[in-house]
Design an enzyme around this catalytic site. Structure first.
Site, PDB file in Angstrom:
ATOM      1  N   GLU A 161      30.122  54.164  39.676  1.00  7.99           N
ATOM      2  CA  GLU A 161      30.049  55.212  40.690  1.00  7.99           C
ATOM      3  C   GLU A 161      29.049  56.336  40.370  1.00  7.99           C
ATOM      4  O   GLU A 161      29.393  57.519  40.370  1.00  7.99           O
ATOM      5  CB  GLU A 161      31.457  55.791  40.931  1.00  7.99           C
ATOM      6  CG  GLU A 161      32.441  54.698  41.364  1.00  7.99           C
ATOM      7  CD  GLU A 161      33.888  55.175  41.448  1.00  7.99           C
ATOM      8  OE1 GLU A 161      34.156  56.352  41.196  1.00  7.99           O
ATOM      9  OE2 GLU A 161      34.753  54.342  41.755  1.00  7.99           O
ATOM     10  N   ASN A 202      28.270  49.529  39.241  1.00 10.49           N
ATOM     11  CA  ASN A 202      29.328  49.299  40.222  1.00 10.49           C
ATOM     12  C   ASN A 202      29.522  50.567  41.046  1.00 10.49           C
ATOM     13  O   ASN A 202      29.540  51.671  40.504  1.00 10.49           O
ATOM     14  CB  ASN A 202      30.604  48.991  39.416  1.00 10.49           C
ATOM     15  CG  ASN A 202      31.770  48.496  40.229  1.00 10.49           C
ATOM     16  OD1 ASN A 202      31.612  47.587  41.040  1.00 10.49           O
ATOM     17  ND2 ASN A 202      32.946  49.070  40.002  1.00 10.49           N
ATOM     18  N   HIS A 238      36.330  48.810  48.821  1.00  9.04           N
ATOM     19  CA  HIS A 238      37.612  49.384  49.251  1.00  9.04           C
ATOM     20  C   HIS A 238      37.466  49.684  50.745  1.00  9.04           C
ATOM     21  O   HIS A 238      36.951  50.733  51.132  1.00  9.04           O
ATOM     22  CB  HIS A 238      37.922  50.659  48.464  1.00  9.04           C
ATOM     23  CG  HIS A 238      38.165  50.401  47.011  1.00  9.04           C
ATOM     24  ND1 HIS A 238      39.267  49.704  46.568  1.00  9.04           N
ATOM     25  CD2 HIS A 238      37.449  50.714  45.914  1.00  9.04           C
ATOM     26  CE1 HIS A 238      39.222  49.615  45.248  1.00  9.04           C
ATOM     27  NE2 HIS A 238      38.127  50.214  44.823  1.00  9.04           N
ATOM     28  N   GLU A 266      36.136  45.092  43.809  1.00  7.43           N
ATOM     29  CA  GLU A 266      37.427  45.787  43.952  1.00  7.43           C
ATOM     30  C   GLU A 266      37.952  45.662  45.378  1.00  7.43           C
ATOM     31  O   GLU A 266      38.482  46.622  45.951  1.00  7.43           O
ATOM     32  CB  GLU A 266      37.273  47.273  43.568  1.00  7.43           C
ATOM     33  CG  GLU A 266      36.692  47.475  42.176  1.00  7.43           C
ATOM     34  CD  GLU A 266      36.620  48.942  41.744  1.00  7.43           C
ATOM     35  OE1 GLU A 266      37.238  49.809  42.397  1.00  7.43           O
ATOM     36  OE2 GLU A 266      35.931  49.217  40.742  1.00  7.43           O
ATOM     37  N   ASP A 268      39.816  45.519  48.626  1.00 11.38           N
ATOM     38  CA  ASP A 268      41.099  45.676  49.321  1.00 11.38           C
ATOM     39  C   ASP A 268      40.801  46.217  50.712  1.00 11.38           C
ATOM     40  O   ASP A 268      39.743  46.796  50.953  1.00 11.38           O
ATOM     41  CB  ASP A 268      42.127  46.527  48.548  1.00 11.38           C
ATOM     42  CG  ASP A 268      41.623  47.870  48.081  1.00 11.38           C
ATOM     43  OD1 ASP A 268      40.694  48.433  48.708  1.00 11.38           O
ATOM     44  OD2 ASP A 268      42.166  48.390  47.080  1.00 11.38           O
TER      45      ASP A 268
HETATM   46  O1  G3I Z   1      49.883  55.824  33.281  1.00 13.14           O
HETATM   47  C1  G3I Z   1      50.371  56.987  33.952  1.00 13.14           C
HETATM   48  C2  G3I Z   1      51.886  57.066  33.854  1.00 13.14           C
HETATM   49  O2  G3I Z   1      52.251  57.231  32.505  1.00 13.14           O
HETATM   50  C3  G3I Z   1      52.373  58.244  34.697  1.00 13.14           C
HETATM   51  O3  G3I Z   1      53.769  58.246  34.716  1.00 13.14           O
HETATM   52  C4  G3I Z   1      51.871  58.103  36.132  1.00 13.14           C
HETATM   53  C5  G3I Z   1      52.272  59.309  36.986  1.00 13.14           C
HETATM   54  O4  G3I Z   1      51.399  59.501  38.060  1.00 13.14           O
HETATM   55  O5  G3I Z   1      50.461  58.022  36.127  1.00 13.14           O
HETATM   56  C6  G3I Z   1      49.970  56.904  35.410  1.00 13.14           C
HETATM   57  O6  G3I Z   1      48.578  56.908  35.464  1.00 13.14           O
HETATM   58  C7  G3I Z   1      48.021  56.516  36.700  1.00 13.14           C
HETATM   59  C8  G3I Z   1      47.134  55.310  36.472  1.00 13.14           C
HETATM   60  O7  G3I Z   1      46.456  54.967  37.655  1.00 13.14           O
HETATM   61  C9  G3I Z   1      47.930  54.094  35.992  1.00 13.14           C
HETATM   62  O8  G3I Z   1      48.860  53.709  36.956  1.00 13.14           O
HETATM   63  C10 G3I Z   1      47.205  57.673  37.237  1.00 13.14           C
HETATM   64  O9  G3I Z   1      48.057  58.751  37.584  1.00 13.14           O
HETATM   65  C11 G3I Z   1      46.405  57.224  38.430  1.00 13.14           C
HETATM   66  O10 G3I Z   1      45.507  58.258  38.811  1.00 13.14           O
HETATM   67  C12 G3I Z   1      45.597  55.998  38.098  1.00 13.14           C
HETATM   68  O11 G3I Z   1      44.946  55.577  39.267  1.00 13.14           O
HETATM   69  C13 G3I Z   1      43.907  54.650  39.051  1.00 13.14           C
HETATM   70  C14 G3I Z   1      42.612  55.191  39.658  1.00 13.14           C
HETATM   71  O12 G3I Z   1      41.595  54.236  39.493  1.00 13.14           O
HETATM   72  C15 G3I Z   1      42.155  56.496  39.001  1.00 13.14           C
HETATM   73  O13 G3I Z   1      40.963  56.925  39.566  1.00 13.14           O
HETATM   74  C16 G3I Z   1      44.292  53.359  39.717  1.00 13.14           C
HETATM   75  O14 G3I Z   1      45.422  52.791  39.064  1.00 13.14           O
HETATM   76  C17 G3I Z   1      43.117  52.380  39.658  1.00 13.14           C
HETATM   77  O15 G3I Z   1      43.429  51.251  40.430  1.00 13.14           O
HETATM   78  C18 G3I Z   1      41.875  53.058  40.221  1.00 13.14           C
HETATM   79  O16 G3I Z   1      40.798  52.179  40.145  1.00 13.14           O
HETATM   80  C19 G3I Z   1      39.547  52.676  40.622  1.00 13.14           C
HETATM   81  C20 G3I Z   1      38.472  51.951  39.857  1.00 13.14           C
HETATM   82  O17 G3I Z   1      38.652  52.113  38.471  1.00 13.14           O
HETATM   83  C21 G3I Z   1      37.092  52.423  40.278  1.00 13.14           C
HETATM   84  N1  G3I Z   1      36.922  52.319  41.695  1.00 13.14           N
HETATM   85  C22 G3I Z   1      37.970  52.944  42.510  1.00 13.14           C
HETATM   86  C23 G3I Z   1      39.332  52.418  42.112  1.00 13.14           C
HETATM   87  C24 G3I Z   1      40.412  52.976  43.009  1.00 13.14           C
HETATM   88  O18 G3I Z   1      40.556  54.360  42.827  1.00 13.14           O
END
Ligand code: G3I
Length: 452
Positions: A161, A202, A238, A266, A268
């Site tokens: 990004e 990416n 996305h 990615e 969806d």
């Molecule tokens: O691991 C913690 C957990 O301990 C806690 O209890 C919980 C409470 O909110 O948060 C958990 O962390 C989260 C993490 O995902 C794992 O589930 C974060 O808050 C959350 O912000 C994070 O989101 C991820 C996101 O990237 C962050 O920007 C998504 O899972 C993930 O699918 C997403 O992936 C991104 C790609 O890397 C790049 N492109 C966009 C895509 C979608 O946003």
């Protein structure tokens, strides 16, 4: 007593997909009988992947991830904040687990991601670094992570990004501290650590021909001219229901013509909830057109979905009111979208017969300070009920205070609601809804409900 009548129709499958907290009765186990997506993809010379969460790779989730997909991308496990949460304190547990699972299932791994502005450790983002220190931190990070998995990662999303929507460079820790050269440097360092890995840039909103994708195109062209090791571009994809860019294939082709591979990294396709058969059919068509666009271009090598099940998707948490963005529902039943992917890969376009099902979907209809109103809708398709009971367990101390159109009891966190004298029958194609008031505090997560 509950009775199930059996019926066979596409319409019954399409309408039998519930949205929130639902559990299928007599759920169709459709994926087992189909040619797996990975075999269909292989026959087209393509790789089909999914993002995964390491801790979930057991049971049905693991079975589907292992059998249907030929590539895995760690959804979060390889990001800097995951692997080095404290400076010099590494945690490779989940990343190692995903790589081991992939090897055991003869799958590729897409490494995601080495240089990004999100999900970096706070010691890094809160630090005050000179340009030289920043460059050295980044080089060490890339050398360490790519080196650890040398020979085990097919492709790395090296830079994630880097662009704004207008095609200018995004202001980030990296761009602000190192200038645009951070991209070429990161690619060069990654190549030194694993010369066999394919190296990608990416981004999102670069699926169609637009200012942002043209900036990416110009960057890749320039990197190639300079001899920087760049092997591919990742189009995240996305997408929003009904909005697959019309120039997707043309855009993929222009990158291929530059001499790089392309991956849909990615994918969806989100929709406003609740899902219904019309939206799910549109979503299937959208998945078909994305996968077909990739299938049509030889250098488009991989289509990866960002989570294969609606129970493991980032969408509902980021876009409230939206979801159902993946090819499997929350109960791991393949949705029409699954067949949309299969169709684009030359597989069956017809969902297998279903035995019919009744489903229960829980939703919160309004919520205020300490109380909320919820409802459960029971829907039958290809089946019917003469009585019903819906049960769930509250995970955050919610307490039912009143119910209508059902008799509800709560013992501790366990709730059980049975039909009233007048609404036990649910006809094939029909539905019954009951409602309740309840208290909550802190959070109000949607429970998984069981219909019996
Ligand atoms: O691991 C913690 C957990 O301990 C806690 O209890 C919980 C409470 O909110 O948060 C958990 O962390 C989260 C993490 O995902 C794992 O589930 C974060 O808050 C959350 O912000 C994070 O989101 C991820 C996101 O990237 C962050 O920007 C998504 O899972 C993930 O699918 C997403 O992936 C991104 C790609 O890397 C790049 N492109 C966009 C895509 C979608 O946003």
């Amino acid at each position: 007593m509950r009775s199930l009548r059996k019926g066979l129709s596409l319409a019954s499958l399409l309408t039998g997909v519930a949205t929130l907290g639902a559990v299928l009765v007599a759920a169709p186990a459709a994926h087992a009988a189909d040619t797996p997506l990975r075999d269909l993809a292989a026959a087209q010379g393509k790789v089909i992947g999914t993002a995964v969460t390491g801790s979930k790779l057991t049971g049905t989730y693991g079975d589907i991830a292992g059998s249907q997909f030929s590539s895995l991308t760690p959804g979060n496990a390889m990001k800097w904040g995951s692997v080095e949460p404290t400076r010099g304190g590494f945690d490779w547990t989940e990343a190692d687990q995903i790589v081991a699972f992939a090897q055991a299932h003869d799958q590729q791994v897409r490494g995601h991601t080495l240089v990004w502005h999100n999900q970096n450790p706070s010691w890094l983002t809160n630090g005050s670094w000179t340009s030289a220190q920043l460059g050295s931190l980044l080089q060490n990070h890339i050398s360490t992570e790519v080196g650890r998995y040398k020979g085990k990662i097919a492709a790395w999303d090296v830079v994630n990004e880097p662009f704004n929507e207008d095609g200018t460079y995004r202001s980030t820790l990296w761009y602000d501290g190192l200038g645009a050269d951070y991209i070429a440097d990161a690619l060069t360092w990654a190549h030194a650590a694993d010369p066999a890995a394919k190296l990608y840039i990416n981004d999102y909103n670069v699926e169609g021909v637009n200012a942002k994708s043209t900036a990416l195109y110009n960057l890749v062209k320039s990197l190639k001219q300079q001899g920087v090791p760049i092997d591919g571009v990742g189009l995240q994809a996305h997408l929003i229901l009904g909005q697959v860019p019309s120039t997707l294939r043309e855009n993929i082709q222009r990158f291929a013509d530059l001499g790089v591979d392309v991956a849909i990294t990615e994918l969806d396709i989100r929709m406003a909830l609740p899902a219904d058969s019309t939206k799910l059919a549109q979503q299937a068509a959208d998945f078909t057109s994305v996968v077909a666009a990739c299938a049509a271009v030889t250098r488009c090598v991989n289509v990866t979905v960002w989570g294969f099940t609606d129970s493991d998707s980032w969408v509902p948490g980021t876009f409230p009111g939206y979801g159902a963005a993946t090819p499997y529902d929350e109960n791991y039943s393949p949705k029409p979208a699954y067949y949309g992917i299969a169709e684009a890969l030359g597989g069956s376009t017809t969902p297998p017969p279903t035995n019919g099902a009744c489903t229960a979907a829980y939703s919160v209809t309004s919520q205020w300070n300490t109380a909320f109103t919820g409802q459960v809708k029971i829907t039958c398709s290809g089946a019917s009920l003469s009585s019903w009971k819906v049960s769930w367990t509250y995970g955050a101390g919610q307490q039912i205070t009143q119910a209508w159109n059902a008799t509800c009891t709560q013992s501790g966190s366990a709730v059980s609601c049975a039909n009233a004298s007048y609404n036990g029958s649910v006809a094939d194609g029909g539905s019954v809804t009951f409602g309740f008031n309840a208290s909550w505090s802190g959070s109000n997560p949607v429970p998984t409900v069981t219909l019996s």
